[in-house]
Design a protein around this motif. Sequence first.
Motif, PDB file in Angstrom:
ATOM      1  N   ILE A 356       0.820  -1.212   0.000  1.00 10.04           N
ATOM      2  CA  ILE A 356       0.000   0.000   0.000  1.00 10.04           C
ATOM      3  C   ILE A 356       0.857   1.267   0.000  1.00 10.04           C
ATOM      4  O   ILE A 356       0.376   2.345   0.352  1.00 10.04           O
ATOM      5  N   ALA A 357       2.132   1.142  -0.371  1.00 11.85           N
ATOM      6  CA  ALA A 357       2.978   2.333  -0.472  1.00 11.85           C
ATOM      7  C   ALA A 357       2.347   3.319  -1.447  1.00 11.85           C
ATOM      8  O   ALA A 357       1.861   2.939  -2.512  1.00 11.85           O
ATOM      9  N   HIS A 358       2.338   4.575  -1.078  1.00  9.53           N
ATOM     10  CA  HIS A 358       1.758   5.603  -1.931  1.00  9.53           C
ATOM     11  C   HIS A 358       2.693   5.934  -3.090  1.00  9.53           C
ATOM     12  O   HIS A 358       3.895   5.687  -3.024  1.00  9.53           O
ATOM     13  N   TRP A 359       2.121   6.495  -4.136  1.00  8.63           N
ATOM     14  CA  TRP A 359       2.927   7.034  -5.237  1.00  8.63           C
ATOM     15  C   TRP A 359       3.041   8.533  -5.013  1.00  8.63           C
ATOM     16  O   TRP A 359       2.059   9.270  -5.104  1.00  8.63           O
ATOM     17  N   ILE A 360       4.241   8.986  -4.690  1.00 13.77           N
ATOM     18  CA  ILE A 360       4.456  10.394  -4.372  1.00 13.77           C
ATOM     19  C   ILE A 360       4.732  11.172  -5.656  1.00 13.77           C
ATOM     20  O   ILE A 360       5.631  10.821  -6.424  1.00 13.77           O
ATOM     21  N   ILE A 361       3.954  12.218  -5.859  1.00 14.44           N
ATOM     22  CA  ILE A 361       4.107  13.035  -7.061  1.00 14.44           C
ATOM     23  C   ILE A 361       4.946  14.274  -6.774  1.00 14.44           C
ATOM     24  O   ILE A 361       5.855  14.606  -7.531  1.00 14.44           O
ATOM     25  N   TYR A 362       4.664  14.963  -5.676  1.00 16.71           N
ATOM     26  CA  TYR A 362       5.490  16.103  -5.282  1.00 16.71           C
ATOM     27  C   TYR A 362       5.720  16.088  -3.781  1.00 16.71           C
ATOM     28  O   TYR A 362       4.811  15.803  -3.005  1.00 16.71           O
ATOM     29  N   ARG A 363       6.958  16.377  -3.403  1.00 12.78           N
ATOM     30  CA  ARG A 363       7.265  16.609  -1.999  1.00 12.78           C
ATOM     31  C   ARG A 363       8.178  17.833  -1.890  1.00 12.78           C
ATOM     32  O   ARG A 363       8.687  18.339  -2.894  1.00 12.78           O
ATOM     33  N   TYR A 364       8.368  18.287  -0.665  1.00  8.15           N
ATOM     34  CA  TYR A 364       9.028  19.568  -0.424  1.00  8.15           C
ATOM     35  C   TYR A 364      10.442  19.615  -1.008  1.00  8.15           C
ATOM     36  O   TYR A 364      10.872  20.646  -1.537  1.00  8.15           O
ATOM     37  N   ALA A 365      11.164  18.507  -0.920  1.00 12.23           N
ATOM     38  CA  ALA A 365      12.520  18.478  -1.480  1.00 12.23           C
ATOM     39  C   ALA A 365      12.505  18.800  -2.969  1.00 12.23           C
ATOM     40  O   ALA A 365      13.445  19.429  -3.489  1.00 12.23           O
ATOM     41  N   ASP A 366      11.464  18.388  -3.670  1.00 13.58           N
ATOM     42  CA  ASP A 366      11.347  18.662  -5.096  1.00 13.58           C
ATOM     43  C   ASP A 366      11.237  20.167  -5.331  1.00 13.58           C
ATOM     44  O   ASP A 366      11.868  20.723  -6.245  1.00 13.58           O
ATOM     45  N   VAL A 367      10.454  20.832  -4.516  1.00 15.42           N
ATOM     46  CA  VAL A 367      10.295  22.278  -4.665  1.00 15.42           C
ATOM     47  C   VAL A 367      11.631  22.994  -4.447  1.00 15.42           C
ATOM     48  O   VAL A 367      12.005  23.893  -5.207  1.00 15.42           O
ATOM     49  N   LEU A 368      12.373  22.575  -3.417  1.00 16.64           N
ATOM     50  CA  LEU A 368      13.666  23.208  -3.154  1.00 16.64           C
ATOM     51  C   LEU A 368      14.644  23.010  -4.305  1.00 16.64           C
ATOM     52  O   LEU A 368      15.361  23.932  -4.704  1.00 16.64           O
ATOM     53  N   LEU A 369      14.658  21.808  -4.864  1.00 19.37           N
ATOM     54  CA  LEU A 369      15.600  21.538  -5.945  1.00 19.37           C
ATOM     55  C   LEU A 369      15.143  22.128  -7.273  1.00 19.37           C
ATOM     56  O   LEU A 369      15.974  22.474  -8.118  1.00 19.37           O
ATOM     57  N   MET A 370      13.831  22.255  -7.485  1.00 23.04           N
ATOM     58  CA  MET A 370      13.363  22.979  -8.674  1.00 23.04           C
ATOM     59  C   MET A 370      13.781  24.438  -8.591  1.00 23.04           C
ATOM     60  O   MET A 370      14.227  25.029  -9.583  1.00 23.04           O
ATOM     61  N   LYS A 371      13.631  25.023  -7.415  1.00 27.46           N
ATOM     62  CA  LYS A 371      14.050  26.414  -7.252  1.00 27.46           C
ATOM     63  C   LYS A 371      15.551  26.546  -7.478  1.00 27.46           C
ATOM     64  O   LYS A 371      16.008  27.490  -8.143  1.00 27.46           O
ATOM     65  N   ALA A 372      16.325  25.602  -6.950  1.00 25.01           N
ATOM     66  CA  ALA A 372      17.775  25.646  -7.140  1.00 25.01           C
ATOM     67  C   ALA A 372      18.130  25.572  -8.619  1.00 25.01           C
ATOM     68  O   ALA A 372      18.993  26.328  -9.103  1.00 25.01           O
ATOM     69  N   GLU A 373      17.473  24.687  -9.357  1.00 25.34           N
ATOM     70  CA  GLU A 373      17.760  24.556 -10.789  1.00 25.34           C
ATOM     71  C   GLU A 373      17.404  25.829 -11.539  1.00 25.34           C
ATOM     72  O   GLU A 373      18.149  26.272 -12.425  1.00 25.34           O
ATOM     73  N   ALA A 374      16.263  26.425 -11.185  1.00 20.76           N
ATOM     74  CA  ALA A 374      15.844  27.648 -11.863  1.00 20.76           C
ATOM     75  C   ALA A 374      16.800  28.805 -11.552  1.00 20.76           C
ATOM     76  O   ALA A 374      17.168  29.581 -12.447  1.00 20.76           O
ATOM     77  N   LEU A 375      17.202  28.931 -10.295  1.00 17.23           N
ATOM     78  CA  LEU A 375      18.143  29.990  -9.928  1.00 17.23           C
ATOM     79  C   LEU A 375      19.470  29.825 -10.657  1.00 17.23           C
ATOM     80  O   LEU A 375      20.041  30.799 -11.174  1.00 17.23           O
ATOM     81  N   ASN A 376      19.955  28.609 -10.711  1.00 19.37           N
ATOM     82  CA  ASN A 376      21.222  28.360 -11.391  1.00 19.37           C
ATOM     83  C   ASN A 376      21.119  28.664 -12.881  1.00 19.37           C
ATOM     84  O   ASN A 376      22.006  29.300 -13.460  1.00 19.37           O
TER      85      ASN A 376
END
Length: 496
Positions: A356-376
């Motif tokens: 019954i493990a969930h399928w995770i689509i977005y979590r907070y770490a993703d937001v931080l790393l998306m921001k890092a990629e965009a800033l870079n």
Amino acid sequence: MTKLTIYLFAGCLLLTASSCNKFLDLKPKDGIIRQDYWKTKEQVAAAVNGIYASMLGSTTGDRAIPEYLFMWGETRSDNVTPGFRAVQDELDIANLNVLPTNVFTNWRTIYQTINYCNTVIELTPGVLELDNTFTQEQANAYIGEALTVRSLLYFYLVRTFKNAPLRLKATFSDEDIASVPLNTDKEILNQLVTDLKTAEEGLPVTYGNKVTDKGHATRYTANALLADVYLWMDKYTECVAECDKVINSNRFGLIQAGQFFMEVFYNGNSNESIFELQYDIQKTNPFYTMFTPNNKRWAAASQLSELVYGVDVINATPIVDCRGDNTSFRSTDFTIWKYVGADQYGEDMRATDQSIAHWIIYRYADVLLMKAEALNAAGQPLEASRLVKTIRRRANALDLEPMDSTNKLGMMYYILAERQREFAFEGKRWFDVLRNAKRDDYQNRQLLLSMAAISIPTDRQQAAFAKLRDDNSHYFPIYIRELETNKLLVQNPFYK
């Protein structure tokens, strides 16, 4: 609402076709929808829950959507290797030898759920006229959920096929079904931006309980998805702005190393989670027969231990990245552990009825790393490096290579490597590499070639390299059956 599947697929059963084989599988049950059903706010709520239920498992006997998302986002990457139960179509994807007859290019189930979304979007306003207890605020929230899920699915289609039919109207009968031409990726992405901005206005920040906040689209789901869309579109300022909405909400945080596996993946719905599909004992996931040792269709790639996460052979008490061994995978047999493991020691595995493990689509770490990629990408590698360091401190990550926070290209590689460590097997790796490779007119195409050099057998590499030099090969072909039933579709030129 404590479990999405309690609704017994109510919305799906009222919306889905029992035997439609026509284009996009858009036909719901005869007449029920408009004549007998869409009258109360409770029926709208059931239809919205039907959208989520349809994402957990197809009502037509096809594969569950998360299985497609794993196949589309991981199996062409250097994260995985086919297991002994992989079928020929899976082997072909892994070897970059996809044909239009490959069953994993079938988008039918995706469009089925899109039609459920379209139905909610189109018919919910009419219920306001029939149910005087139904408020505009409630209607906007339900429509916002449908818009967000529809946008999510179209975003997967764009990244997987590039061009796809953009169907924004619901189909209620055979008379409504018509051949639909392809829309370009730019047309679809622009529509997603519009839809997600609309959804954000109507979605709540919370539903009042954790399970629904994680299992239904909230305002922050729309923000995270829109940030992802903007990043794909190379709109970095806009991406950062959406990430900041999530970050500044102070509603999410990183789960620390000691609790990471159990809280994020075993229990699910952690404080780090933004949106995840909710499996339970009433509706188990497809992962048991994909990843367990006796059924293994897919395994972790053997190089992950040393080359991706690293092995500390220097310190008396070794430093261990909490995202690696016994979290993402088990190094003793390279089982993909995130979805089948029952402990953080690599010992106990979930039973079939506990898959019954969930399928995770977005979590907070993703937001931080998306921001890092965009800033870079926008020329701010130092600011990007600070976000990456936050992720790495949480993970207790090993220093496999130096981080140069003054070098934009070096930081691009570093962030991409960090995303691989953070999101292994979560359906992101191929899309992450492709997004970075295609940026600035494929200035970094070598990323795709380097990944193929790791994942493709030596005797097939030259053929794979030749394919990857054609931009169209980075996207799947349209499934042969769709071409046969819709004469307006045009096959990806690479597969003609």
